[in-house]
Design an enzyme around this catalytic site. Structure first.
Site, PDB file in Angstrom:
ATOM      1  N   ARG A 139      -8.047  -7.422 -22.014  1.00  0.00           N
ATOM      2  CA  ARG A 139      -8.982  -7.616 -23.304  1.00  0.00           C
ATOM      3  C   ARG A 139      -9.070  -6.316 -24.316  1.00  0.00           C
ATOM      4  O   ARG A 139      -9.041  -6.592 -25.468  1.00  0.00           O
ATOM      5  CB  ARG A 139     -10.391  -8.148 -22.621  1.00  0.00           C
ATOM      6  N   LEU A 189     -11.336 -11.086 -11.154  1.00  0.00           N
ATOM      7  CA  LEU A 189     -10.925 -11.437 -12.167  1.00  0.00           C
ATOM      8  C   LEU A 189     -12.475 -11.681 -13.254  1.00  0.00           C
ATOM      9  O   LEU A 189     -13.206 -11.927 -12.545  1.00  0.00           O
ATOM     10  CB  LEU A 189     -10.272 -12.756 -12.317  1.00  0.00           C
ATOM     11  N   ASP A 190     -12.186 -11.506 -14.503  1.00  0.00           N
ATOM     12  CA  ASP A 190     -13.331 -11.775 -15.103  1.00  0.00           C
ATOM     13  C   ASP A 190     -13.928 -13.188 -15.165  1.00  0.00           C
ATOM     14  O   ASP A 190     -13.062 -14.280 -14.805  1.00  0.00           O
ATOM     15  CB  ASP A 190     -13.396 -11.395 -16.682  1.00  0.00           C
ATOM     16  N   LYS A 191     -15.156 -13.525 -15.309  1.00  0.00           N
ATOM     17  CA  LYS A 191     -15.754 -14.910 -15.459  1.00  0.00           C
ATOM     18  C   LYS A 191     -14.923 -16.012 -16.182  1.00  0.00           C
ATOM     19  O   LYS A 191     -14.638 -16.837 -15.515  1.00  0.00           O
ATOM     20  CB  LYS A 191     -17.187 -14.725 -15.817  1.00  0.00           C
ATOM     21  N   THR A 239     -11.891 -15.606 -17.324  1.00  0.00           N
ATOM     22  CA  THR A 239     -10.345 -15.580 -16.979  1.00  0.00           C
ATOM     23  C   THR A 239      -9.918 -16.390 -15.683  1.00  0.00           C
ATOM     24  O   THR A 239     -10.599 -16.258 -14.588  1.00  0.00           O
ATOM     25  CB  THR A 239     -10.062 -13.942 -16.590  1.00  0.00           C
TER      26      THR A 239
END
Length: 309
Positions: free
Chosen positions: A239, A138-140, A142
């Site tokens: 996103r 997962l993104d930082k 998220t």
């Protein structure tokens, strides 16, 4: 370490190695294929780099196991919100602003550092020394559910499920604007941004197929709360897709509105629900987790009420 085996029947090289090597120790198919690709397999003294090489009876197969690189990563005592764990895997509700694995600019404080800081935990090696156990990311900024594998067999099975679109991942997102449709599908290929290599974009050039489904949960004056589930797992997919249809995620520091006054919390995107077949027990695992307080507070500020979706 070097090991020599003699082939007794006509067989493909990769199938032969999978069957023979797993008699003594568990090796994943991907690890064995990498051994072949990297030139670590000799057949009758000659290097073979193709997995589909056909073996003849009495062929001598020599396996040169490369020295396993020791990780220089240090474990850290960082609290983790674990929502599921057994001897094969665990699922973590990742906190906001936590990077999944170390990289440029993020040498510590990551999910991997936190995992290594736990006592007596084994992690799979498929991801390499920098990404032990990490099945997907997962993104930082998220938040939400992430699967971690404790052994290579579990990791390989879960990776196959992801590849075959058998892992159901559902997200909750707050986006700018008022989406009129009740449901929708964003089917648009994603590739690297032409001018900024750190960003992704919808493009037909050097891109990969990407598909995001969404359903409107609530509409507010300036924003819309949506549930989305992805059929592919491209970098920054949700996103990028919502930015592409002109409904960027609120507080997104990269793909959001230029006028959006982003804060430390980051984009309003949460990996809310996860569903997959347990790779060893063969049982369905269904998990979901509450939105972070900051996300719930923003929904309340927009005029929404707390409830189950």
């Amino acid at each position: 370490m070097t090991k020599i085996l003699i082939n007794e029947f006509k067989n493909r090289l990769d199938k032969f190695l999978v069957e023979e090597l797993n008699k003594d120790q568990e090796y994943s198919r991907s690890y064995i294929q990498k051994l072949i690709k990297d030139g670590n397999i000799l057949v009758n003294g000659e290097m073979q780099t193709k997995s589909n090489t056909n073996l003849q009876v009495s062929d001598k197969v020599e396996i040169n196991f490369p020295e396993i690189k020791k990780s220089e990563l240090k474990g850290e005592k960082i609290d983790l919100n674990i929502v599921y764990e057994d001897e094969h895997l665990l699922v973590i509700n990742k906190a906001n602003n936590m990077v999944v694995h170390p990289g440029a600019g993020n040498p510590d404080g990551t999910l991997v550092n936190a995992l290594l800081g736990r006592e007596e935990i084994n992690l799979s090696n498929i991801g390499g020394v920098e990404r032990p156990g990490i099945v997907h990311r997962l993104d930082k900024q998220t938040t939400g559910l992430v699967i971690v594998a404790k052994n290579d067999k579990t990791h390989q099975e879960l990776s196959n499920q992801l590849k075959d679109h058998k892992v159901y991942k559902e997200y909750i997102a707050l986006v700018w604007g008022n989406i009129e449709e009740e449901k929708g599908v964003i089917d648009a290929p994603i590739g690297r941004h032409q001018n900024d290599r750190k960003k992704m974009m919808v493009t037909n050039k050097n891109s990969k197929y990407a598909k995001t489904n969404f359903e409107v949960l609530e509409r507010f004056e300036n924003t819309t709360l949506v549930k989305c589930w992805i059929e592919t797992g491209r970098t920054h997919q949700i996103r990028v897709h919502f930015n592409f249809i002109k409904f960027p995620i609120v507080n997104d520091p990269i793909y959001g509105r230029l006028s959006d006054k982003t804060d430390e919390f980051g984009q309003m995107l949460h990996a809310y629900k996860l569903q997959f077949i347990h790779p060893i027990k063969k049982e369905m695992v269904k998990l979901k987790t509450e939105l972070p307080k900051e996300f719930l507070d923003r929904i309340k500020k927009e005029g929404g009420a707390k409830h189950e979706w």
